[in-house]
Structure formats: structure tokens, C-alpha cells
Design a protein around this motif. Structure first.
Motif, PDB file in Angstrom:
ATOM      1  N   PRO A  76      70.616 -37.373  19.557  1.00 49.47           N
ATOM      2  CA  PRO A  76      71.266 -37.916  20.760  1.00 49.47           C
ATOM      3  C   PRO A  76      71.886 -36.794  21.596  1.00 49.47           C
ATOM      4  O   PRO A  76      72.544 -35.906  21.052  1.00 49.47           O
ATOM      5  N   GLY A  77      71.624 -36.826  22.896  1.00 49.37           N
ATOM      6  CA  GLY A  77      72.112 -35.788  23.796  1.00 49.37           C
ATOM      7  C   GLY A  77      71.234 -34.550  23.849  1.00 49.37           C
ATOM      8  O   GLY A  77      71.470 -33.660  24.657  1.00 49.37           O
ATOM      9  N   GLY A  78      70.212 -34.472  22.985  1.00 49.05           N
ATOM     10  CA  GLY A  78      69.343 -33.293  22.933  1.00 49.05           C
ATOM     11  C   GLY A  78      68.228 -33.332  23.958  1.00 49.05           C
ATOM     12  O   GLY A  78      67.924 -34.377  24.534  1.00 49.05           O
ATOM     13  N   SER A  79      67.613 -32.161  24.187  1.00 49.51           N
ATOM     14  CA  SER A  79      66.484 -32.078  25.103  1.00 49.51           C
ATOM     15  C   SER A  79      65.523 -30.988  24.654  1.00 49.51           C
ATOM     16  O   SER A  79      65.904 -30.081  23.902  1.00 49.51           O
ATOM     17  N   THR A  80      64.310 -31.071  25.144  1.00 48.60           N
ATOM     18  CA  THR A  80      63.276 -30.091  24.816  1.00 48.60           C
ATOM     19  C   THR A  80      63.367 -28.847  25.686  1.00 48.60           C
ATOM     20  O   THR A  80      62.735 -27.845  25.376  1.00 48.60           O
ATOM     21  N   GLY A  81      64.099 -28.921  26.797  1.00 46.43           N
ATOM     22  CA  GLY A  81      64.046 -27.855  27.787  1.00 46.43           C
ATOM     23  C   GLY A  81      62.774 -28.024  28.616  1.00 46.43           C
ATOM     24  O   GLY A  81      61.831 -28.717  28.205  1.00 46.43           O
ATOM     25  N   ARG A  92      61.457 -38.712  29.721  1.00 50.09           N
ATOM     26  CA  ARG A  92      60.830 -37.484  30.227  1.00 50.09           C
ATOM     27  C   ARG A  92      60.974 -37.426  31.744  1.00 50.09           C
ATOM     28  O   ARG A  92      60.699 -38.402  32.433  1.00 50.09           O
ATOM     29  N   THR A  93      61.381 -36.265  32.239  1.00 50.10           N
ATOM     30  CA  THR A  93      61.389 -36.004  33.673  1.00 50.10           C
ATOM     31  C   THR A  93      60.207 -35.084  33.944  1.00 50.10           C
ATOM     32  O   THR A  93      60.079 -34.029  33.307  1.00 50.10           O
ATOM     33  N   MET A  94      59.363 -35.488  34.890  1.00 58.35           N
ATOM     34  CA  MET A  94      58.132 -34.767  35.181  1.00 58.35           C
ATOM     35  C   MET A  94      58.350 -33.747  36.301  1.00 58.35           C
ATOM     36  O   MET A  94      59.417 -33.680  36.904  1.00 58.35           O
ATOM     37  N   ASP A  95      57.307 -32.976  36.587  1.00 55.28           N
ATOM     38  CA  ASP A  95      57.384 -31.903  37.584  1.00 55.28           C
ATOM     39  C   ASP A  95      57.686 -32.402  38.997  1.00 55.28           C
ATOM     40  O   ASP A  95      58.155 -31.645  39.842  1.00 55.28           O
ATOM     41  N   ASP A  96      57.438 -33.679  39.281  1.00 51.93           N
ATOM     42  CA  ASP A  96      57.765 -34.253  40.591  1.00 51.93           C
ATOM     43  C   ASP A  96      59.105 -35.000  40.559  1.00 51.93           C
ATOM     44  O   ASP A  96      59.453 -35.714  41.488  1.00 51.93           O
ATOM     45  N   CYS A  97      59.853 -34.836  39.467  1.00 46.36           N
ATOM     46  CA  CYS A  97      61.153 -35.469  39.204  1.00 46.36           C
ATOM     47  C   CYS A  97      61.067 -36.974  38.980  1.00 46.36           C
ATOM     48  O   CYS A  97      62.092 -37.657  38.949  1.00 46.36           O
ATOM     49  N   SER A  98      59.857 -37.496  38.805  1.00 51.15           N
ATOM     50  CA  SER A  98      59.743 -38.891  38.366  1.00 51.15           C
ATOM     51  C   SER A  98      60.181 -38.939  36.899  1.00 51.15           C
ATOM     52  O   SER A  98      60.127 -37.933  36.184  1.00 51.15           O
ATOM     53  N   HIS A 102      52.030 -29.170  34.948  1.00 55.80           N
ATOM     54  CA  HIS A 102      52.572 -30.374  34.301  1.00 55.80           C
ATOM     55  C   HIS A 102      53.854 -30.043  33.524  1.00 55.80           C
ATOM     56  O   HIS A 102      54.010 -30.390  32.360  1.00 55.80           O
ATOM     57  N   VAL A 103      54.760 -29.355  34.194  1.00 52.86           N
ATOM     58  CA  VAL A 103      56.053 -29.015  33.601  1.00 52.86           C
ATOM     59  C   VAL A 103      56.863 -30.304  33.430  1.00 52.86           C
ATOM     60  O   VAL A 103      56.809 -31.199  34.277  1.00 52.86           O
ATOM     61  N   HIS A 104      57.587 -30.400  32.337  1.00 57.45           N
ATOM     62  CA  HIS A 104      58.404 -31.589  32.075  1.00 57.45           C
ATOM     63  C   HIS A 104      59.506 -31.243  31.078  1.00 57.45           C
ATOM     64  O   HIS A 104      59.478 -30.185  30.457  1.00 57.45           O
ATOM     65  N   ILE A 105      60.448 -32.163  30.949  1.00 57.56           N
ATOM     66  CA  ILE A 105      61.521 -32.038  29.964  1.00 57.56           C
ATOM     67  C   ILE A 105      61.664 -33.390  29.276  1.00 57.56           C
ATOM     68  O   ILE A 105      61.546 -34.438  29.916  1.00 57.56           O
ATOM     69  N   GLY A 106      61.883 -33.376  27.979  1.00 57.08           N
ATOM     70  CA  GLY A 106      62.122 -34.602  27.216  1.00 57.08           C
ATOM     71  C   GLY A 106      63.575 -34.654  26.789  1.00 57.08           C
ATOM     72  O   GLY A 106      64.121 -33.653  26.310  1.00 57.08           O
ATOM     73  N   ARG A 107      64.185 -35.814  26.970  1.00 62.02           N
ATOM     74  CA  ARG A 107      65.602 -35.966  26.622  1.00 62.02           C
ATOM     75  C   ARG A 107      65.811 -37.214  25.772  1.00 62.02           C
ATOM     76  O   ARG A 107      65.110 -38.208  25.928  1.00 62.02           O
ATOM     77  N   ASN A 108      66.837 -37.129  24.949  1.00 60.90           N
ATOM     78  CA  ASN A 108      67.292 -38.301  24.215  1.00 60.90           C
ATOM     79  C   ASN A 108      68.619 -38.725  24.834  1.00 60.90           C
ATOM     80  O   ASN A 108      69.661 -38.113  24.575  1.00 60.90           O
TER      81      ASN A 108
END
Length: 159
Positions: free
Chosen positions: A70-75, A94-100, A118-124
Motif C-alpha cells: 500500500p502506497g508503493g509504486s513501480t516508478g 496505472r498512469t500511462m504516458d498520456d496521463c490516462s 509506452h512509459v507508465h507507472i503502477g501504483r497501489n
């Protein structure tokens, strides 16, 4: 009723063939397995059609469990090859490269496309760990992921 010799002979041949098929070995007969076990780690259903594009040439296939507390992210990152993910528990945001933003709760599956586009970040963002089962399809010798800068839209939101 009187039988002829040829009729008796045909009946005996037919009976013999049936008996031979019943007791003789045959490559067409299925055999039960033994000494094999399997464990389903997770199941997930995609929101639509999954389009898999394997890398050209030799591929490294890696299967991995990922846990995001919880609260973590992949970067922010991208992958040099596609990956197939199943969410075992929690909800991955997940937040995608277009901020969707895409949310994937437990029991869902998705594919992440490959490449720096296809840059993205995964968050909990939840209260329980997110557990993912991920299969990577990578060009031979590639890393699992490559760190990347946040896209301009995410930098503008943060600033």
C-alpha cells in the motif's frame, strides 16, 4: 435358421477384430497422466481482446510475482518487450504516458505494450498489497524494465 460356412466365417472374423481392438494396444487411445501436478497461481479476465506481439528473433520468457505494498509504486518505466499480467489481489492503478489512468482490480488481466513510447507507472492506492503474476516476452538479453522520466503531462500535474 441355418447358417452357411461363409456366414459363420464372417461372424468369427468380425468378432475377432472387435476383440482385438478392445484388448490390443492402440496409439489412438488416450492414456491417463501420472505423477503430474499443477497449481493455478491466479486467473484473470481481460477487458477486451489481448493482442500479443512476440519479439523478433529469440525471446526470453520470464514469469514473475510482483508485490506492491500500500502506497508503493513501480516508478516511471517501460518494457523492451510485451508483458501479460494477472492481478491476483488488490487493485493496480496505472498512469500511462498520456496521463490516462487504468485501474485493474483482482481477477483482471492486461497486456502492457513494449517500447519507450509506452512509459507508465503502477501504483497501489489501496490498503492491501497488490500481487501480480507477470509473464514477460522480451528480446533475448533484455532487462525486465527500463527506468524513464515522467511524461510532460505528469510533470505538469506535479508542478
Amino acid at each position: 435358421m441355418r447358417r452357411t460356412r461363409s456366414g459363420v466365417r464372417k461372424a468369427c472374423i468380425a468378432t475377432g477384430c472387435v476383440a482385438a481392438l478392445a484388448v490390443g494396444p492402440s496409439s489412438a487411445l488416450a492414456t491417463p497422466g501420472s505423477g503430474v501436478s499443477g497449481t493455478i497461481l491466479a486467473t484473470g479476465t481481460s477487458a477486451g481482446t489481448l493482442k500479443i506481439k512476440p519479439p523478433k528473433g529469440r525471446a526470453d520468457v520470464v514469469v514473475r510475482t510482483i508485490t506492491i505494498e500500500p502506497g508503493g509504486s513501480t516508478g516511471w518505466h517501460y518494457h523492451p518487450g510485451q508483458l501479460i499480467a494477472v492481478v491476483k489481489s488488490g487493485t493496480l492503478t496505472r498512469t500511462m504516458d498520456d496521463c490516462s489512468v487504468e485501474s485493474s482490480p483482482a481477477g483482471t488481466a492486461f497486456i502492457e505494450p513494449s517500447g519507450p513510447g509506452h512509459v507508465h507507472i503502477g501504483r497501489n492506492l489501496g490498503t492491501e498489497p497488490v500481487v501480480l503474476y507477470v509473464t514477460y516476452l522480451l528480446p533475448e538479453g533484455s532487462p525486465l524494465s527500463i527506468d524513464a522520466d515522467a511524461p510532460a503531462c505528469a510533470q505538469a500535474q506535479a508542478g
